[in-house]
Design an enzyme around this catalytic site. Structure first.
Site, short mmCIF file in Angstrom:
data_model
loop_
_atom_site.label_atom_id
_atom_site.label_comp_id
_atom_site.label_asym_id
_atom_site.label_seq_id
_atom_site.Cartn_x
_atom_site.Cartn_y
_atom_site.Cartn_z
N ASP A 92 12.45 48.82 145.46
CA ASP A 92 11.04 48.60 145.15
C ASP A 92 10.59 49.75 144.26
O ASP A 92 10.97 50.90 144.48
CB ASP A 92 10.28 48.58 146.48
CG ASP A 92 8.79 48.33 146.30
OD1 ASP A 92 8.31 48.36 145.16
OD2 ASP A 92 8.12 48.13 147.32
N SER A 93 9.76 49.46 143.27
CA SER A 93 9.40 50.47 142.27
C SER A 93 8.49 51.57 142.78
O SER A 93 8.27 52.56 142.09
CB SER A 93 8.72 49.79 141.08
OG SER A 93 7.44 49.32 141.47
N GLY A 94 7.91 51.38 143.97
CA GLY A 94 6.97 52.37 144.48
C GLY A 94 5.53 51.98 144.28
O GLY A 94 4.62 52.69 144.71
N GLY A 95 5.27 50.85 143.61
CA GLY A 95 3.90 50.42 143.36
C GLY A 95 3.10 50.26 144.64
O GLY A 95 1.95 50.68 144.73
N ASP A 146 4.18 48.16 139.00
CA ASP A 146 2.97 47.34 138.98
C ASP A 146 1.89 47.99 139.84
O ASP A 146 2.16 48.92 140.60
CB ASP A 146 3.27 45.94 139.52
CG ASP A 146 3.65 45.95 140.99
OD1 ASP A 146 4.21 46.97 141.46
OD2 ASP A 146 3.42 44.95 141.69
N GLN A 194 1.44 39.27 140.02
CA GLN A 194 0.27 39.69 140.79
C GLN A 194 -0.87 38.69 140.57
O GLN A 194 -0.63 37.58 140.14
CB GLN A 194 -0.13 41.12 140.39
CG GLN A 194 0.85 42.20 140.83
CD GLN A 194 0.78 42.46 142.34
OE1 GLN A 194 -0.08 41.97 143.06
NE2 GLN A 194 1.73 43.27 142.82
N ASP A 271 11.84 40.69 152.18
CA ASP A 271 12.04 41.97 152.85
C ASP A 271 10.80 42.27 153.67
O ASP A 271 9.71 41.80 153.35
CB ASP A 271 12.28 43.10 151.85
CG ASP A 271 10.97 43.60 151.25
OD1 ASP A 271 10.47 44.64 151.70
OD2 ASP A 271 10.43 42.93 150.34
N HIS A 340 18.71 44.20 167.34
CA HIS A 340 18.48 42.82 167.78
C HIS A 340 17.60 42.09 166.77
O HIS A 340 17.92 40.96 166.35
CB HIS A 340 17.81 42.78 169.15
CG HIS A 340 17.12 41.47 169.40
ND1 HIS A 340 17.80 40.34 169.82
CD2 HIS A 340 15.82 41.10 169.21
CE1 HIS A 340 16.94 39.33 169.89
NE2 HIS A 340 15.73 39.76 169.53
#
Length: 376
Positions: A92-95, A146, A194, A271, A340
């Site tokens: 993930d880009s960190g946006g 983004d 978006q 995710d 689990h």
């Protein structure tokens, strides 16, 4: 990276495909365990692969950039060498992380200025620097930078935010073209759709990204405060526009029910931190509903954690023992519950794939949604 679409379910947009990367194949639909700082909390790589049967994991640019830093990762030979996971990785880009910092970040045309949540130090993420960081991390799939628009954003703000994200995307694409992978395997950039909860913005965003040749496309800015009804509606707007021959990734979503509903609407990749985060808090997901293992009713229940579970922990330990560990704040309790839950999530998407291929997905999904809503 190649994606092969094998089958679409009857009376549904649910799809079964295969995604081939430099670190192996991924059968979709797929759930990606979140390894924010390069590791999935409390889970050994061997268990991820052999017991949970994860096919791809996720890392985060923001967290890895701050700690241990890209210099260490690059010296190690990339994140695969650093953490010992030989399968595919997505970053993930960190946006989203920058978005969540609130008052200690500021967005400009140049990029995002922010203060580290660790020590308060000041940093700047630009579309170019984020691509460079992800090159050094070495993930197989990397995300465009983004702005993650809040779920309750007003229309004018959401429109300006989307336009900024689109300008940043053009810069990400240019930086990808100027740079090369560092570790001998390919890297694929996924643009992010978006537009908050506004159908016209989502439609425009989806059309914009499809003009950029990519190996896959992501849908962001959902599960950030909007209603589930709005989330599903936005998916229904976007997926018919995105290319059928490319994988679709719904970022940060969600509950098992959310995942099944999104698969039904044509999503391939997911995710979420929920399996591990909820596990650490004593919440277990099962085929028959939710278990809050902290409840007193489980204190003397010596039956297996989940007789129908797929992980070894499900039959190795009892509900009573796991409850004891969780209420005692023993580290092993969080590990068992997380393992689990992750195994359950991977079972869920694997079973969904089987049902899609057998043309029985729709009825199975409706039955599972009813069961998953139970509290045991």
């Amino acid at each position: 990276m190649d994606f092969t679409l094998h089958h679409q379910a009857v009376n549904s947009s649910a799809r079964a495909g295969t995604l081939e990367t430099g670190h192996g194949k991924i059968e979709t639909p797929i759930f990606m365990p979140v390894g924010t700082a390069g590791s999935v909390k409390g889970i050994h790589v061997k268990d991820l692969h052999e017991d949970i049967q994860a096919q791809i994991i996720l890392g985060n640019t923001y967290h890895l950039y701050l700690r241990p830093g890209t210099a260490i990762i690059e010296e190690a030979g990339g994140l695969h060498k650093f953490n010992g996971w030989n399968g595919p990785i997505l970053t993930d880009s960190g946006g989203y992380q920058v978005f969540s910092l609130g008052d200690i970040r500021k967005l400009t045309e140049e990029g995002a200025k922010f203060q580290s949540h660790i020590d308060g130090s000041r940093h700047l993420f630009t579309p170019e620097s984020v691509i460079d960081i992800q090159r050094k991390i070495g993930a197989d799939i990397i995300m465009a930078f983004d702005e993650c628009t809040p779920g309750d954003a007003e229309y004018d703000y959401a429109k300006k935010s989307l336009e900024l994200t689109q300008r940043w995307l053009d810069r990400c694409v240019n930086q990808m073209e100027k740079t090369n992978p560092l570790y001998g395997h390919g890297q694929s950039l996924f643009p992010i759709v978006q537009g908050a909860v506004y159908p016209d913005l989502r439609e425009a965003a989806a059309k914009f990204v499809t003009n950029i040749p990519s190996d896959g496309y992501a849908i962001g800015g959902l599960s950030v405060g909007e209603t589930e009804k709005d989330m599903y509606a936005m998916i229904e707007v976007v997926t018919p526009i995105l290319p059928k021959e490319k994988p679709r990734y719904l970022m940060g979503v969600g509950t098992p029910i959310n995942i099944l509903q999104a698969i039904d609407r044509g999503i391939d990749m997911f995710d979420c931190v929920m399996p591990t985060r909820n596990g650490r808090n004593g919440m277990l997901f099962t085929k028959n509903g939710l278990i809050n293992i902290k409840n007193r009713k489980w204190a003397d229940d010596f039956s297996p954690i989940d007789a129908d579970g797929t992980s070894f922990v499900d039959t190795q330990y009892s509900k009573a023992f796991l409850r004891h560990l969780i209420v005692s704040n023993e580290m092993l309790g969080s590990q068992i519950a997380s393992q689990h839950n992750l195994a359950f999530y991977l079972w869920l998407v694997k079973e969904a794939r089987k049902q899609i291929l057998a043309n029985t997905f729709k009825d199975w999904k409706e039955e599972m949604v009813q069961k998953l809503g139970n509290r045991l």
